[in-house]
Design an enzyme around this catalytic site. Sequence first.
Site, mmCIF file in Angstrom:
data_model
loop_
_atom_site.group_PDB
_atom_site.id
_atom_site.type_symbol
_atom_site.label_atom_id
_atom_site.label_comp_id
_atom_site.label_asym_id
_atom_site.label_seq_id
_atom_site.Cartn_x
_atom_site.Cartn_y
_atom_site.Cartn_z
ATOM 1 N N LYS A 195 0.874 -1.174 0.000
ATOM 2 C CA LYS A 195 0.000 0.000 0.000
ATOM 3 C C LYS A 195 0.913 1.226 0.000
ATOM 4 O O LYS A 195 1.638 1.482 0.965
ATOM 5 C CB LYS A 195 -0.907 0.007 1.218
ATOM 6 N N ALA A 253 -9.695 5.293 4.075
ATOM 7 C CA ALA A 253 -9.680 6.453 4.977
ATOM 8 C C ALA A 253 -11.027 7.152 5.051
ATOM 9 O O ALA A 253 -11.719 7.319 4.050
ATOM 10 C CB ALA A 253 -8.611 7.467 4.594
ATOM 11 N N GLY A 254 -11.389 7.531 6.280
ATOM 12 C CA GLY A 254 -12.560 8.354 6.513
ATOM 13 C C GLY A 254 -13.796 7.632 6.988
ATOM 14 O O GLY A 254 -14.749 8.261 7.442
ATOM 15 N N ASN A 291 -9.164 1.656 9.662
ATOM 16 C CA ASN A 291 -8.432 1.392 10.893
ATOM 17 C C ASN A 291 -9.134 2.060 12.074
ATOM 18 O O ASN A 291 -9.706 1.400 12.926
ATOM 19 C CB ASN A 291 -6.992 1.877 10.786
ATOM 20 N N THR A 292 -9.162 3.400 12.076
ATOM 21 C CA THR A 292 -9.719 4.124 13.214
ATOM 22 C C THR A 292 -11.203 3.864 13.396
ATOM 23 O O THR A 292 -11.705 3.889 14.524
ATOM 24 C CB THR A 292 -9.459 5.637 13.058
#
Length: 258
Positions: free
Chosen positions: A99, A186-187, A208-209
């Site tokens: 990545k 992301a996001g 992830n988050t």
Amino acid sequence: MGDTYTLGEHSFRSRLVIGSGKYDSFEQNRACADAAGAEMVTVALRRTQLDAPKGKGLLDFITPDRFTILPNTAGCFSAEDAIATARLGRELLGHGLVKLEVIGDERTLFPDVSATLEAAQLLVDEGFTVLPYVTDDPVACQKLAAMGCAAVMPLGAPIGSGMGIRNPANLRIILETVEVPVIVDAGVGTASDAAVAMELGCTAVLMNTGIAGAKDPLRMAQAMKLAVEAGRLAYESGRMARRLYASASSPLEGIASF
């Protein structure tokens, strides 16, 4: 194998890819990966000690015999650093799946598109299977696909923001104009964000988050798994047409008069 997609020499059934940062422990990370049904976990090479003593490292829990380890070049701010990090990942893990991240702004963590294009071309030429993290710019995605990247990974919103899919129109254009897998990266903040990405026709979602930052990461991992599966099924089913006015659910013909 059922419904699968391919990245280079690797095939996957799970369309949910998770990360390995911000978890309270390696044990929690593994439990969430299992709950998510993930087959691939991304690992930041610059932030992870892959050669830790036996029993104390990430790879003792996120094991390469169970998961495909996707090394990423997070923390790189130049094409040169990203290329060097990718080469290190191939040496450590024995495969060329990477990545690619080349960050252009420390505050937003938006990618440096020109540096990403530069690094991607060199890595593709070296035989890497390149998955570039990029803005939701259709032209950039088209260029990356044309040079031989195995997928494109446009952001849904800034990394770690949890704001969801901010520009679905751009994602639709990307999906219509590239022939490689499109993985939203992301996001994503909650299950409905993942479902939206999949309903648009994206190949997979990386997060992830959205899981690690939840109050209950394990249950959120389960929710994300179900959302990705539901969104994919809805996309394949083909949604009904939108109408401005109502349309009766029951037929009007043949109704008896009273």
